[in-house]
Scaffold this active site. Structure first.
Site, short mmCIF file in Angstrom:
data_model
loop_
_atom_site.label_atom_id
_atom_site.label_comp_id
_atom_site.label_asym_id
_atom_site.label_seq_id
_atom_site.Cartn_x
_atom_site.Cartn_y
_atom_site.Cartn_z
N GLY A 23 0.81 -1.21 0.00
CA GLY A 23 0.00 0.00 0.00
C GLY A 23 0.85 1.26 0.00
N SER A 117 -4.88 7.51 11.75
CA SER A 117 -5.23 8.61 10.85
C SER A 117 -5.64 9.81 11.68
CB SER A 117 -6.39 8.20 9.94
OG SER A 117 -6.96 9.32 9.29
N SER A 118 -5.42 10.99 11.13
CA SER A 118 -5.80 12.21 11.84
C SER A 118 -7.31 12.37 11.93
CB SER A 118 -5.18 13.44 11.17
OG SER A 118 -5.58 13.52 9.82
N CYS A 119 -8.08 11.54 11.20
CA CYS A 119 -9.54 11.64 11.29
C CYS A 119 -10.08 11.14 12.63
CB CYS A 119 -10.20 10.89 10.14
SG CYS A 119 -10.10 9.10 10.27
N TYR A 146 -14.74 4.75 10.04
CA TYR A 146 -13.30 4.50 9.90
C TYR A 146 -12.54 5.05 11.10
CZ TYR A 146 -8.56 4.89 7.96
OH TYR A 146 -7.20 4.79 7.75
N LYS A 150 -10.03 3.18 13.96
CA LYS A 150 -8.66 3.59 14.27
C LYS A 150 -8.50 3.96 15.75
CE LYS A 150 -6.67 2.86 10.41
NZ LYS A 150 -5.61 1.82 10.33
N HIS A 189 -8.20 9.79 -2.21
CA HIS A 189 -8.27 11.00 -1.39
C HIS A 189 -8.08 12.22 -2.29
CE1 HIS A 189 -7.40 7.95 1.75
NE2 HIS A 189 -8.13 8.74 2.50
#
Length: 323
Positions: A23, A117-119, A146, A150, A189
């Site tokens: 990835g 992830s920053s989300c 998502y 995380k 993205h």
């Protein structure tokens, strides 16, 4: 159980498993580890090892017995994909994480780096976003499933530290881009989506390009090779229960990003904005003070990174993800 561990250079001859090594992030981690002298890297393609299959993952760990693991494997996508398939993003990521982390615990993996992830942070978190903003507000609804997966991964790492004393850590990158990205219309993205759209418009001579939203949200972008550098740096210089933000400490508006991408691909047409489409979080800039304190800083500028990514996109157009 208390954690007592002093970070130090990793053994270059030890077995090092990179989950998700094909990835965007995993391939960059692999390149960086090779460049830094690691001689026993292990990776499996998804058709060789389904990380959602708990039994298969445990068998793999029993056979390979890695000393170090970077968990970069995940089901990822842009706003459209996250908003359309929340069950998939929640379920599959939880399956991947619990399979790999539980197997790593059973087979005594010394160091694990979990990538999130920053989300994970609240939609309206104070900017720049500090690590202690986690779980202090509502998530961005277009990718909350998502994000929850995380967050569960972070808690898994913290729980292993607390219960078993393993020096495992988590890193939360900002928006990543670079070689190996997903350029598909439905799964990409914002950065790779723009590169594809603008390069195709340039090639076809299209008079205008229409982007989603208003263009006013601000985003931070980190080249994936910088992210890979940060991963090894953290494994060798950091230990602690709190997730570490990884970014540049600088952001741009989506409109500014569009202009940089258009310039990089040589597109000279008109840029329009479809304000009926969602903007997502208004701003997402990470506070990277904790990371800087460990002695790491990014090296690749946004302009240089985008130009090199455009070059990679064109050179690898026949074999990258476009659907």
């Amino acid at each position: 159980m208390a954690v007592s561990y002093t970070p130090s250079p990793l053994d270059r001859d030890a077995t090092f498993y990179v989950a998700g090594h094909r990835g965007l992030v995993g391939s960059a981690v692999w390149r960086n580890l090779e460049a830094n002298g690691f001689s026993n890297l292990v990776g499996r393609r998804s058709n060789e090892l389904d990380l959602r299959n708990r039994d298969a993952v445990f068998e793999f760990f029993a056979e390979t017995r890695p000393r170090y693991v970077v968990l970069a494997a995940a089901k990822v996508g842009g706003i459209l994909a996250n908003d359309t398939y929340p069950v998939d993003f929640l379920s599959e990521n939880l399956q991947i994480q619990t399979s790999v982390l539980d197997a790593a615990l059973k087979y005594d993996v010394e160091r694990v780096l979990f990538l999130g992830s920053s989300c994970i942070y609240p939609k309206y978190a104070a900017q720049p976003i500090r690590e202690d903003s986690l779980l202090t507000g509502h998530l961005e609804p277009t990718n909350d499933a998502y994000a929850i997966a995380k967050i569960a991964g972070i808690m898994h790492i913290q729980s292993v530290r607390k219960q078993y004393g393993r020096p495992w850590i988590s890193a939360m990158p900002t928006n990543l881009y670079g070689p190996g990205d997903n350029f598909s219309p439905t799964g990409s993205h914002v950065m790779p989506a723009m590169i594809r759209r603008y390069d195709e418009a340039r090639a076809s001579g299209a008079p205008k390009v229409t982007n989603w939203g208003s263009g006013t949200p601000r985003r931070e972008f980190l080249h994936v090779d910088d992210m890979a550098s940060a991963c090894l740096h953290l494994l060798e210089h950091f230990d602690g229960p709190v997730q570490v933000n990884v970014g540049t400490g600088e952001d741009v508006t989506i409109k500014e990003l569009a202009e940089i991408v258009a310039d990089a691909v040589g597109y000279v047409g008109e840029i329009e904005w479809d304000t009926s489409k969602p903007d997502g979080t208004p701003r997402k800039l990470l506070d990277i003070s904790q990371l800087r304190e460990t002695g790491w800083s990014p090296e690749i500028s946004l302009q240089d990174g985008i130009h090199s990514t455009v070059q990679w996109f064109r050179e690898n157009h026949s074999k990258i993800r476009l659907k």
